[in-house]
Design a protein around this motif. Structure first.
Motif, PDB file in Angstrom:
ATOM      1  N   GLN A  57      42.134  32.323 -25.351  1.00 53.23           N
ATOM      2  CA  GLN A  57      41.329  32.402 -26.549  1.00 53.23           C
ATOM      3  C   GLN A  57      41.966  33.376 -27.543  1.00 53.23           C
ATOM      4  OE1 GLN A  57      37.069  32.326 -26.530  1.00 53.23           O
ATOM      5  NE2 GLN A  57      37.003  32.375 -24.281  1.00 53.23           N
TER       6      GLN A  57
ATOM      7  N   ASN B 263      44.225  35.571 -36.587  1.00 51.22           N
ATOM      8  CA  ASN B 263      44.168  34.372 -37.424  1.00 51.22           C
ATOM      9  C   ASN B 263      45.581  33.879 -37.730  1.00 51.22           C
ATOM     10  OD1 ASN B 263      41.165  34.228 -38.126  1.00 51.22           O
ATOM     11  ND2 ASN B 263      41.667  36.333 -38.695  1.00 51.22           N
TER      12      ASN B 263
ATOM     13  N   PRO C   4      43.725  25.752 -38.553  1.00 54.31           N
ATOM     14  CA  PRO C   4      42.301  25.495 -38.298  1.00 54.31           C
ATOM     15  C   PRO C   4      41.846  26.055 -36.943  1.00 54.31           C
ATOM     16  CG  PRO C   4      43.369  23.530 -39.134  1.00 54.31           C
ATOM     17  CD  PRO C   4      44.455  24.514 -38.851  1.00 54.31           C
ATOM     18  N   LEU C   5      40.672  26.697 -36.929  1.00 52.19           N
ATOM     19  CA  LEU C   5      40.132  27.323 -35.732  1.00 52.19           C
ATOM     20  C   LEU C   5      38.841  26.648 -35.294  1.00 52.19           C
ATOM     21  CD1 LEU C   5      40.485  31.149 -36.537  1.00 52.19           C
ATOM     22  CD2 LEU C   5      41.968  29.767 -35.087  1.00 52.19           C
ATOM     23  N   LEU C   6      38.599  26.719 -33.998  1.00 54.45           N
ATOM     24  CA  LEU C   6      37.302  26.364 -33.436  1.00 54.45           C
ATOM     25  C   LEU C   6      36.663  27.660 -32.956  1.00 54.45           C
ATOM     26  CD1 LEU C   6      35.243  24.223 -32.517  1.00 54.45           C
ATOM     27  CD2 LEU C   6      36.469  24.152 -30.321  1.00 54.45           C
ATOM     28  N   ASN C   7      35.527  28.016 -33.538  1.00 56.26           N
ATOM     29  CA  ASN C   7      34.852  29.276 -33.202  1.00 56.26           C
ATOM     30  C   ASN C   7      33.407  28.962 -32.822  1.00 56.26           C
ATOM     31  OD1 ASN C   7      34.159  31.928 -32.879  1.00 56.26           O
ATOM     32  ND2 ASN C   7      34.407  32.510 -35.017  1.00 56.26           N
ATOM     33  N   VAL C   8      33.156  28.904 -31.508  1.00 57.01           N
ATOM     34  CA  VAL C   8      31.842  28.515 -31.002  1.00 57.01           C
ATOM     35  C   VAL C   8      31.271  29.634 -30.141  1.00 57.01           C
ATOM     36  CG1 VAL C   8      30.570  26.837 -29.595  1.00 57.01           C
ATOM     37  CG2 VAL C   8      32.515  26.089 -30.977  1.00 57.01           C
TER      38      VAL C   8
ATOM     39  N   ARG D 200      36.888  30.726 -29.018  1.00 57.90           N
ATOM     40  CA  ARG D 200      37.568  30.924 -30.297  1.00 57.90           C
ATOM     41  C   ARG D 200      39.047  30.643 -30.097  1.00 57.90           C
ATOM     42  NH1 ARG D 200      40.111  34.601 -33.851  1.00 57.90           N
ATOM     43  NH2 ARG D 200      39.279  34.447 -35.985  1.00 57.90           N
ATOM     44  N   THR D 201      39.523  29.511 -30.634  1.00 56.66           N
ATOM     45  CA  THR D 201      40.926  29.141 -30.505  1.00 56.66           C
ATOM     46  C   THR D 201      41.288  28.156 -31.610  1.00 56.66           C
ATOM     47  OG1 THR D 201      42.626  28.384 -28.944  1.00 56.66           O
ATOM     48  CG2 THR D 201      40.540  27.171 -28.982  1.00 56.66           C
ATOM     49  N   ILE D 202      42.587  27.836 -31.717  1.00 55.46           N
ATOM     50  CA  ILE D 202      43.007  26.884 -32.743  1.00 55.46           C
ATOM     51  C   ILE D 202      42.719  25.465 -32.280  1.00 55.46           C
ATOM     52  CG2 ILE D 202      44.858  28.466 -33.430  1.00 55.46           C
ATOM     53  CD1 ILE D 202      46.830  26.329 -32.288  1.00 55.46           C
ATOM     54  N   LEU D 203      42.664  24.534 -33.218  1.00 56.09           N
ATOM     55  CA  LEU D 203      42.561  23.127 -32.867  1.00 56.09           C
ATOM     56  C   LEU D 203      43.882  22.675 -32.250  1.00 56.09           C
ATOM     57  CD1 LEU D 203      40.737  21.601 -35.981  1.00 56.09           C
ATOM     58  CD2 LEU D 203      39.751  22.536 -33.882  1.00 56.09           C
TER      59      LEU D 203
ATOM     60  N   GLY E 246      46.468  19.596 -35.913  1.00 60.24           N
ATOM     61  CA  GLY E 246      45.866  19.714 -37.234  1.00 60.24           C
ATOM     62  C   GLY E 246      46.910  19.793 -38.330  1.00 60.24           C
TER      63      GLY E 246
END
Length: 231
Positions: free
Chosen positions: A138, A144, A165-169, A178-181, A184
């Motif tokens: 993660q 960033n 692009p990030l996925l932050n859940v 929290r990691t990159i796609l 993309g």
């Protein structure tokens, strides 16, 4: 300012015709004859895709210049496929063969563009990336990764940048991630004021992200970069 198309005209005959500032295009040899201080000057023919551009520092006030000067596209380069690791680095080894096109001011190998003259420039890049496998770690808060258009000389400064692009859940008792796609696209575009001699490049800035990225692969070309001079 007046202009005329003429064929075979003797310079001595021209002296009886033109007024100060008159420009006469020889339609046979594509030579440009310009009157300056009562003297008829022969401006060299337009060769090699040059454009006729106003230049106040020139004796005649005009001259043939490369396409890179005078409000036109300078270059468009691409990287078909490459990999980048977890270190800050400039993108190198560009291709400018058709349908891309190069410039004497762009170094394909180093990926550095040297600004030919003071002015406003439009810079645009599209970066397609993917991760080769599953992402195993993660990103910490404040990490960033992304790409930047950087002035590397004479003074290092970031001109424009774009994040990956990030996925932050963070769903309580369900998922915190929290990691990159995994795949993309990063698009960076903007207009900047540059000075003659400035050196520009595109840098990958991992910012602590330690997974190798592939640029291109299934999304070719991996990177497209173009610069145009606005004024």
């Amino acid at each position: 300012m007046s202009s005329y198309n003429v064929k075979n005209v003797n310079v001595s005959e021209l002296l009886t015709l033109p007024k100060e500032g008159m420009r006469i295009l020889d339609s046979v040899d594509s030579d440009l004859l310009v009157v300056k201080n009562g003297i008829v000057h022969n401006l060299l023919s337009n060769v090699g895709g040059k454009v006729l551009t106003t230049n106040t520092s020139s004796v005649l006030g005009i001259e043939w210049q490369d396409r890179s000067v005078g409000g036109e596209s300078i270059f468009s380069a691409r990287i078909n496929s490459t990999t980048i690791n977890n270190s800050t680095s400039q993108l190198t080894n560009w291709t400018t063969t058709d349908p891309s096109y190069g410039s004497v001011n762009f170094n394909n190998s180093s990926g550095s563009f040297t600004v030919p003259s003071n002015g406003k420039y439009s810079i645009s890049t599209i970066i397609n990336y993917s991760v080769g496998g599953a992402i195993l770690s993660q990103l910490g808060v404040g990490v960033n990764p992304g790409f930047s258009i950087v002035r590397t000389s004479p003074v290092v400064s970031t001109l424009i940048s774009g994040p990956i692009p990030l996925l932050n859940v963070n769903i309580i008792l369900v998922l915190s991630l929290r990691t990159i796609l995994a795949a993309g696209q990063v698009v960076i575009s903007g207009d900047v004021q540059l000075l003659s001699g400035d050196v520009i490049g595109i840098r990958y800035v991992p910012d602590g992200f330690n997974t190798t990225l592939t640029l291109g692969g299934d999304f070719t070309p991996g990177v497209i970069w173009s610069i145009s001079k606005l004024s």
